[in-house]
Design a protein around this motif. Structure first.
Motif, PDB file in Angstrom:
ATOM      1  N   GLU A  45      34.616  26.230  29.450  1.00  0.00           N
ATOM      2  CA  GLU A  45      35.897  25.606  28.230  1.00  0.00           C
ATOM      3  C   GLU A  45      37.016  27.068  27.564  1.00  0.00           C
ATOM      4  OE1 GLU A  45      34.033  23.093  25.635  1.00  0.00           O
ATOM      5  OE2 GLU A  45      33.527  21.532  26.863  1.00  0.00           O
ATOM      6  N   ALA A  46      35.738  28.160  27.443  1.00  0.00           N
ATOM      7  CA  ALA A  46      36.348  29.176  26.542  1.00  0.00           C
ATOM      8  C   ALA A  46      36.800  29.861  27.537  1.00  0.00           C
ATOM      9  CB  ALA A  46      35.591  29.686  25.929  1.00  0.00           C
ATOM     10  N   LEU A  47      36.932  29.638  29.036  1.00  0.00           N
ATOM     11  CA  LEU A  47      38.170  30.168  29.752  1.00  0.00           C
ATOM     12  C   LEU A  47      38.328  29.503  30.627  1.00  0.00           C
ATOM     13  CD1 LEU A  47      34.918  33.361  30.141  1.00  0.00           C
ATOM     14  CD2 LEU A  47      36.915  33.509  28.536  1.00  0.00           C
ATOM     15  N   PRO A  48      39.120  28.941  30.942  1.00  0.00           N
ATOM     16  CA  PRO A  48      39.480  28.030  31.872  1.00  0.00           C
ATOM     17  C   PRO A  48      40.154  29.190  32.818  1.00  0.00           C
ATOM     18  CG  PRO A  48      40.732  28.084  29.719  1.00  0.00           C
ATOM     19  CD  PRO A  48      39.842  28.727  29.291  1.00  0.00           C
ATOM     20  N   VAL A  49      40.588  27.697  33.898  1.00  0.00           N
ATOM     21  CA  VAL A  49      40.952  28.671  35.140  1.00  0.00           C
ATOM     22  C   VAL A  49      41.908  27.990  35.144  1.00  0.00           C
ATOM     23  CG1 VAL A  49      40.840  28.877  38.250  1.00  0.00           C
ATOM     24  CG2 VAL A  49      38.734  29.094  36.500  1.00  0.00           C
ATOM     25  N   GLY A  50      43.205  29.077  35.621  1.00  0.00           N
ATOM     26  CA  GLY A  50      44.714  28.384  35.773  1.00  0.00           C
ATOM     27  C   GLY A  50      45.338  27.797  34.169  1.00  0.00           C
ATOM     28  N   LEU A  51      44.751  28.274  33.170  1.00  0.00           N
ATOM     29  CA  LEU A  51      45.655  27.868  31.411  1.00  0.00           C
ATOM     30  C   LEU A  51      44.720  29.303  30.948  1.00  0.00           C
ATOM     31  CD1 LEU A  51      43.632  24.705  31.172  1.00  0.00           C
ATOM     32  CD2 LEU A  51      45.828  24.944  32.201  1.00  0.00           C
ATOM     33  N   PRO A  52      45.672  29.234  29.764  1.00  0.00           N
ATOM     34  CA  PRO A  52      45.322  30.550  28.794  1.00  0.00           C
ATOM     35  C   PRO A  52      44.786  29.828  28.164  1.00  0.00           C
ATOM     36  CG  PRO A  52      47.283  29.456  28.643  1.00  0.00           C
ATOM     37  CD  PRO A  52      47.447  28.662  29.661  1.00  0.00           C
ATOM     38  N   GLY A  53      43.443  30.631  28.193  1.00  0.00           N
ATOM     39  CA  GLY A  53      41.937  30.749  27.154  1.00  0.00           C
ATOM     40  C   GLY A  53      42.055  30.588  26.117  1.00  0.00           C
ATOM     41  N   PRO A  54      41.442  29.502  24.905  1.00  0.00           N
ATOM     42  CA  PRO A  54      42.165  29.571  23.031  1.00  0.00           C
ATOM     43  C   PRO A  54      41.190  30.830  22.220  1.00  0.00           C
ATOM     44  CG  PRO A  54      39.261  29.211  24.530  1.00  0.00           C
ATOM     45  CD  PRO A  54      40.279  29.154  25.245  1.00  0.00           C
ATOM     46  N   LEU A  55      40.912  31.696  23.313  1.00  0.00           N
ATOM     47  CA  LEU A  55      40.715  33.056  22.520  1.00  0.00           C
ATOM     48  C   LEU A  55      41.992  34.132  23.108  1.00  0.00           C
ATOM     49  CD1 LEU A  55      36.874  34.489  23.746  1.00  0.00           C
ATOM     50  CD2 LEU A  55      38.031  34.136  21.361  1.00  0.00           C
ATOM     51  N   ALA A 119      41.282  39.315  29.147  1.00  0.00           N
ATOM     52  CA  ALA A 119      42.024  39.050  30.542  1.00  0.00           C
ATOM     53  C   ALA A 119      40.907  38.800  31.698  1.00  0.00           C
ATOM     54  CB  ALA A 119      43.187  40.044  30.998  1.00  0.00           C
ATOM     55  N   ARG A 120      40.219  40.445  31.131  1.00  0.00           N
ATOM     56  CA  ARG A 120      39.331  40.698  32.181  1.00  0.00           C
ATOM     57  C   ARG A 120      38.069  39.463  32.519  1.00  0.00           C
ATOM     58  NH1 ARG A 120      34.570  41.518  31.948  1.00  0.00           N
ATOM     59  NH2 ARG A 120      34.267  40.874  29.560  1.00  0.00           N
ATOM     60  N   ALA A 121      37.616  39.445  30.767  1.00  0.00           N
ATOM     61  CA  ALA A 121      36.795  37.847  30.966  1.00  0.00           C
ATOM     62  C   ALA A 121      37.448  36.811  31.489  1.00  0.00           C
ATOM     63  CB  ALA A 121      36.612  37.410  29.388  1.00  0.00           C
ATOM     64  N   GLU A 122      38.953  36.205  31.742  1.00  0.00           N
ATOM     65  CA  GLU A 122      39.530  34.713  31.266  1.00  0.00           C
ATOM     66  C   GLU A 122      39.274  35.207  33.520  1.00  0.00           C
ATOM     67  OE1 GLU A 122      42.187  33.364  28.856  1.00  0.00           O
ATOM     68  OE2 GLU A 122      43.202  34.403  30.433  1.00  0.00           O
ATOM     69  N   ALA A 123      39.445  36.217  34.202  1.00  0.00           N
ATOM     70  CA  ALA A 123      39.034  36.859  35.847  1.00  0.00           C
ATOM     71  C   ALA A 123      38.100  37.268  36.081  1.00  0.00           C
ATOM     72  CB  ALA A 123      40.396  37.900  35.747  1.00  0.00           C
ATOM     73  N   ASP A 124      36.873  36.665  35.487  1.00  0.00           N
ATOM     74  CA  ASP A 124      35.619  36.896  36.031  1.00  0.00           C
ATOM     75  C   ASP A 124      34.719  35.591  36.635  1.00  0.00           C
ATOM     76  OD1 ASP A 124      33.049  37.731  37.151  1.00  0.00           O
ATOM     77  OD2 ASP A 124      32.779  38.901  34.708  1.00  0.00           O
ATOM     78  N   HIS A 125      34.916  35.641  37.704  1.00  0.00           N
ATOM     79  CA  HIS A 125      34.644  33.750  38.090  1.00  0.00           C
ATOM     80  C   HIS A 125      33.385  34.349  38.017  1.00  0.00           C
ATOM     81  CE1 HIS A 125      38.283  32.780  36.840  1.00  0.00           C
ATOM     82  NE2 HIS A 125      38.854  33.495  37.539  1.00  0.00           N
ATOM     83  N   GLY A 126      32.005  35.539  38.281  1.00  0.00           N
ATOM     84  CA  GLY A 126      30.788  35.506  38.712  1.00  0.00           C
ATOM     85  C   GLY A 126      30.066  34.944  38.739  1.00  0.00           C
TER      86      GLY A 126
END
Length: 131
Positions: A45-55, A119-126
């Motif tokens: 929820e905090a780091l959604p894929v393809g959408l701007p996150g709440p942070l 942006a780094r956190a949103e891009a890290d899907h590990g």
């Protein structure tokens, strides 16, 4: 001097799916404010894929939920903060939480560094697992 933000994701555990943890100036904000055993928001929820996150910070102030105590936010309250961009600064202010004496102070982040960390956190899907 600006505060330093670090966003991490805790892997899924026996009770919760992967969750976000927020560190400011080397301190785990969630643990400090809600106590040991508390949890951050679900990473999905905090780091959604393809959408701007709440942070993501904009000029429009937005309240963001960052954590809850072990007993759940419905019991004792959630840890939340107002996130807003003011010029080249991202401010975190207006904290609310289950333990008023442990609410963080206001934080000011350099907007460029803040945006880069989000942006780094949103891009890290590990931490994501295949369905």
């Amino acid at each position: 001097m600006f505060d330093r933000l670090e966003i991490t994701v805790l892997p899924p555990g026996p009770r919760f799916p992967a969750q976000l943890r927020v560190w400011v100036n080397g301190e785990d904000v969630v643990e400090h404010a809600v106590g040991p055993g508390g949890r951050g928001p679900l990473a999905a929820e905090a780091l959604p894929v393809g959408l701007p996150g709440p942070l993501r910070a904009t000029s429009e102030p937005r309240r963001v939920r960052l954590g809850e105590p072990e007993c759940t936010g419905g019991c004792c309250g959630f840890l939340s903060v107002v996130v807003q961009r003011v010029g080249n600064v991202v401010q975190w202010s207006g904290w609310e939480g289950p333990r008023p004496e442990d609410r963080p102070v206001e934080f000011d982040f350099g907007a460029e560094e803040y945006d880069a960390e989000v942006a780094r956190a949103e891009a890290d899907h590990g931490w994501r697992f295949p369905a």
